[in-house]
Design an enzyme around this catalytic site. Structure first.
Site, PDB file in Angstrom:
ATOM      1  N   THR A  19     -61.274  53.102 -30.594  1.00  0.00           N
ATOM      2  CA  THR A  19     -60.727  51.784 -30.669  1.00  0.00           C
ATOM      3  C   THR A  19     -59.538  51.391 -29.440  1.00  0.00           C
ATOM      4  O   THR A  19     -59.006  52.832 -28.414  1.00  0.00           O
ATOM      5  CB  THR A  19     -59.629  52.154 -32.082  1.00  0.00           C
ATOM      6  OG1 THR A  19     -58.628  53.336 -32.140  1.00  0.00           O
ATOM      7  CG2 THR A  19     -60.921  52.391 -33.199  1.00  0.00           C
ATOM      8  N   ARG A  60     -54.457  46.673 -32.058  1.00  0.00           N
ATOM      9  CA  ARG A  60     -55.667  47.302 -33.316  1.00  0.00           C
ATOM     10  C   ARG A  60     -56.832  46.299 -32.517  1.00  0.00           C
ATOM     11  O   ARG A  60     -56.747  44.696 -32.480  1.00  0.00           O
ATOM     12  CB  ARG A  60     -54.875  47.143 -34.567  1.00  0.00           C
ATOM     13  CG  ARG A  60     -53.855  47.193 -35.228  1.00  0.00           C
ATOM     14  CD  ARG A  60     -54.272  47.111 -36.928  1.00  0.00           C
ATOM     15  NE  ARG A  60     -54.955  48.085 -36.921  1.00  0.00           N
ATOM     16  CZ  ARG A  60     -54.975  49.630 -37.944  1.00  0.00           C
ATOM     17  NH1 ARG A  60     -53.089  50.006 -37.281  1.00  0.00           N
ATOM     18  NH2 ARG A  60     -55.611  50.334 -38.475  1.00  0.00           N
ATOM     19  N   TYR A  82     -61.521  29.495 -29.813  1.00  0.00           N
ATOM     20  CA  TYR A  82     -62.273  30.398 -29.850  1.00  0.00           C
ATOM     21  C   TYR A  82     -63.542  30.251 -28.597  1.00  0.00           C
ATOM     22  O   TYR A  82     -63.374  29.591 -27.799  1.00  0.00           O
ATOM     23  CB  TYR A  82     -63.496  29.412 -31.093  1.00  0.00           C
ATOM     24  CG  TYR A  82     -63.112  30.115 -32.464  1.00  0.00           C
ATOM     25  CD1 TYR A  82     -63.610  30.839 -32.360  1.00  0.00           C
ATOM     26  CD2 TYR A  82     -62.761  29.165 -33.216  1.00  0.00           C
ATOM     27  CE1 TYR A  82     -64.451  31.620 -33.944  1.00  0.00           C
ATOM     28  CE2 TYR A  82     -63.254  29.669 -35.033  1.00  0.00           C
ATOM     29  CZ  TYR A  82     -64.218  31.082 -34.663  1.00  0.00           C
ATOM     30  OH  TYR A  82     -64.510  31.248 -36.232  1.00  0.00           O
ATOM     31  N   LYS A 111     -54.577  54.120 -30.625  1.00  0.00           N
ATOM     32  CA  LYS A 111     -54.288  54.958 -31.073  1.00  0.00           C
ATOM     33  C   LYS A 111     -53.575  55.516 -29.610  1.00  0.00           C
ATOM     34  O   LYS A 111     -52.794  55.195 -29.411  1.00  0.00           O
ATOM     35  CB  LYS A 111     -55.108  55.979 -31.652  1.00  0.00           C
ATOM     36  CG  LYS A 111     -56.385  55.452 -32.677  1.00  0.00           C
ATOM     37  CD  LYS A 111     -57.044  56.585 -33.935  1.00  0.00           C
ATOM     38  CE  LYS A 111     -57.682  56.039 -34.727  1.00  0.00           C
ATOM     39  NZ  LYS A 111     -59.012  55.370 -34.556  1.00  0.00           N
ATOM     40  N   GLU A 135     -66.751  31.994 -28.360  1.00  0.00           N
ATOM     41  CA  GLU A 135     -67.541  32.942 -28.924  1.00  0.00           C
ATOM     42  C   GLU A 135     -68.662  32.841 -26.726  1.00  0.00           C
ATOM     43  O   GLU A 135     -68.610  31.972 -26.564  1.00  0.00           O
ATOM     44  CB  GLU A 135     -68.587  32.092 -29.406  1.00  0.00           C
ATOM     45  CG  GLU A 135     -68.242  32.369 -31.176  1.00  0.00           C
ATOM     46  CD  GLU A 135     -68.741  31.673 -32.535  1.00  0.00           C
ATOM     47  OE1 GLU A 135     -70.183  31.412 -32.186  1.00  0.00           O
ATOM     48  OE2 GLU A 135     -68.301  31.891 -33.213  1.00  0.00           O
ATOM     49  N   ASP A 191     -67.822  58.779 -29.533  1.00  0.00           N
ATOM     50  CA  ASP A 191     -66.625  58.276 -30.271  1.00  0.00           C
ATOM     51  C   ASP A 191     -65.357  58.702 -29.432  1.00  0.00           C
ATOM     52  O   ASP A 191     -64.884  59.963 -30.373  1.00  0.00           O
ATOM     53  CB  ASP A 191     -67.045  57.686 -32.162  1.00  0.00           C
ATOM     54  CG  ASP A 191     -65.346  57.148 -32.537  1.00  0.00           C
ATOM     55  OD1 ASP A 191     -64.828  56.794 -31.534  1.00  0.00           O
ATOM     56  OD2 ASP A 191     -65.825  56.593 -33.642  1.00  0.00           O
TER      57      ASP A 191
HETATM   58  N1  DSN Z   1     -58.606  55.402 -40.055  1.00  0.00           N
HETATM   59  C1  DSN Z   1     -58.480  56.219 -38.394  1.00  0.00           C
HETATM   60  C2  DSN Z   1     -57.607  57.040 -38.604  1.00  0.00           C
HETATM   61  O1  DSN Z   1     -56.587  57.608 -39.263  1.00  0.00           O
HETATM   62  O2  DSN Z   1     -58.223  58.296 -37.776  1.00  0.00           O
HETATM   63  C3  DSN Z   1     -59.493  56.238 -38.424  1.00  0.00           C
HETATM   64  O3  DSN Z   1     -61.043  55.104 -38.906  1.00  0.00           O
END
Ligand code: DSN
Length: 419
Positions: free
Chosen positions: A228, A237, A56, A231, A58, A202
């Site tokens: 994120t 993730r 942990y 991707k 924080e 974003d």
């Molecule tokens: N779930 C993501 C996507 O597939 O683009 C977006 O949040």
């Protein structure tokens, strides 16, 4: 998965071990075209499956509410420094649990409930958290949504400017989940400046492309950049927020203690490893090949009579409207899955069908590019897709193609898989 870990799970919980191995085999044997997915490296996987999950932490490096942070602080600081360097940002917060919490932190940092947010509508390619009505962001805030032009299916930035002048949002989002074209960050920044809005970019889908220079960067144009990490960036993730020095305090406070408790340290380490990988020449080549592959796949699909939203792609993503192929997106996606080709059904702009059974499919090239596939393989994939979409109920054909897909996949081993 690392063989030692597989054995450990199998000793304790054979049921889960078998399911994980089956999923690993599925990922090995299929052509994965979900635009938001990828294969992480063995190093990223190992960091994510490490003892860091036991801790942990924080707070932030040097300012924690728990002891025992000697190594965690160094890991998080390395991650922050690598993110700042890779994207050229003044500041990075690497604690958001994923993209949606990262975006919520942006609201918490700059808006009060009822304030106006402006983002791209979900059916036009935007994200739920950019103010779409079923999301908390569309119910706790006054949401104004822009779309795409009916004739081009591209954003009309003059319309965005006009709407922003009229509605005076406090927060303006650029980016989304189904945008096959380059995002013009400079124009959004200019609009935000004119109306006095915070400009948030974003880049969840395109972060890897941005890092490699395969898509223009929103840094230093945006006040905040949200992403994120799993991707095109090819990390575990997770989520990250980057911002100007002026917004650092507000962003950090909004993430912790505003929205989250302890950061997921194992994920932070995985992100740090992925950021190190993303800074290499090999990754740069990889990211440019994602785009080359997407363009090759798009051209091959068009040749076979597929109607693509905007006619093609500038990035990793293709959106096909299957109306002209006389099949719905959902039926096509399920048939393709049976043939070993995995993607998702997706609404297209001005879709007359419902989101749960829309007209389109979304196709992405990050995963197949991670396997080393190139233009010739994209042509082959388009040919298989055409065969399946033209015969969505032919189970014999689907099984035959699934076999051929397996043979092709065997020639292109995916990173991180050991089966
Ligand atoms: N779930 C993501 C996507 O597939 O683009 C977006 O949040």
């Amino acid at each position: 998965m690392h063989p030692a870990l597989t054995k450990t799970i199998a000793d304790v919980d054979p049921e889960i071990a078998e399911l994980i191995t089956s999923e690993e085999k599925r990922q090995r044997d299929s052509i994965r075209l979900i635009a938001s997915e990828n294969y992480v490296s063995g190093a990223v996987l190992a960091a994510t499956g490490s003892v860091l999950t036991n801790k942990y932490s924080e707070g932030y490096p040097g300012k924690r509410y728990y002891e025992g942070q000697k190594y965690i602080d160094q890991i998080e600081q390395l991650c922050i420094d690598r993110a700042k360097k890779l994207f050229g940002a003044d500041h990075a917060n690497v604690q958001p649990y994923s993209g949606s919490p990262a975006n919520l932190a942006v609201y918490f940092a700059f808006l009060k409930p009822g304030d106006t947010v402006m983002g791209m509508a979900l059916p036009s390619g935007g994200h739920l958290t950019h103010g779409w009505n079923v999301s908390i962001t569309g119910s706790y805030f006054k949401s104004v949504q822009y779309g795409v032009r009916k004739d081009t299916h591209r954003v009309d930035l003059d319309e965005v400017r006009e709407l922003a002048r009229k509605e005076k949002p406090k927060l303006l989002w650029a980016g989304g989940t189904a945008i096959p074209r380059t995002i013009e960050f400079a124009a959004y920044a200019d609009i935000a400046k004119e109306v006095g809005a915070i400009f948030a970019a974003d880049i969840a889908h395109i972060a890897g492309l941005v890092a490699a220079g395969a898509h223009p960067s929103p840094v230093p144009l945006a006040d905040v950049v949200s992403t994120t990490t799993h991707k095109t960036l090819r990390g575990p993730r997770g989520g990250m927020l980057m911002c100007t020095a002026a917004q650092q305090k507000a962003i950090d406070r909004a993430v912790f203690p505003g929205l989250q408790g302890g950061p997921h340290n194992h994920t932070t380490a995985g992100i740090a490893v992925a950021l190190k990988e993303a800074a290499t020449e090999t990754f740069k080549t990889y990211a440019h090949q994602i785009v080359t592959n997407a363009k090759a796949l798009a051209a091959a699909l068009v040749e076979r009579g597929f109607a693509l939203v905007t006619g093609g792609t500038d990035n990793h993503l293709i959106l096909a409207d299957l109306t002209t192929k006389n099949v719905s997106g959902k039926i096509a996606a399920k048939a393709l899955d049976a043939a070993g080709i995995e993607l998702n059904y997706n609404s297209v702009p001005f879709d007359p069908r419902k989101p749960f059974d829309p007209s389109g499919i979304r196709i992405g090239t990050p995963s197949v590019t991670s396997r080393g596939m190139r233009e010739p393989e994209m042509k082959q994939i388009a040919a298989w897709m055409d065969q399946v979409v033209s015969a969505p109920s032919d189970a014999t054909l689907h099984a035959k193609i699934a076999g051929e897909v397996r043979e092709l996949c065997a020639k292109f081993p995916a990173p991180g898989l050991l089966v």
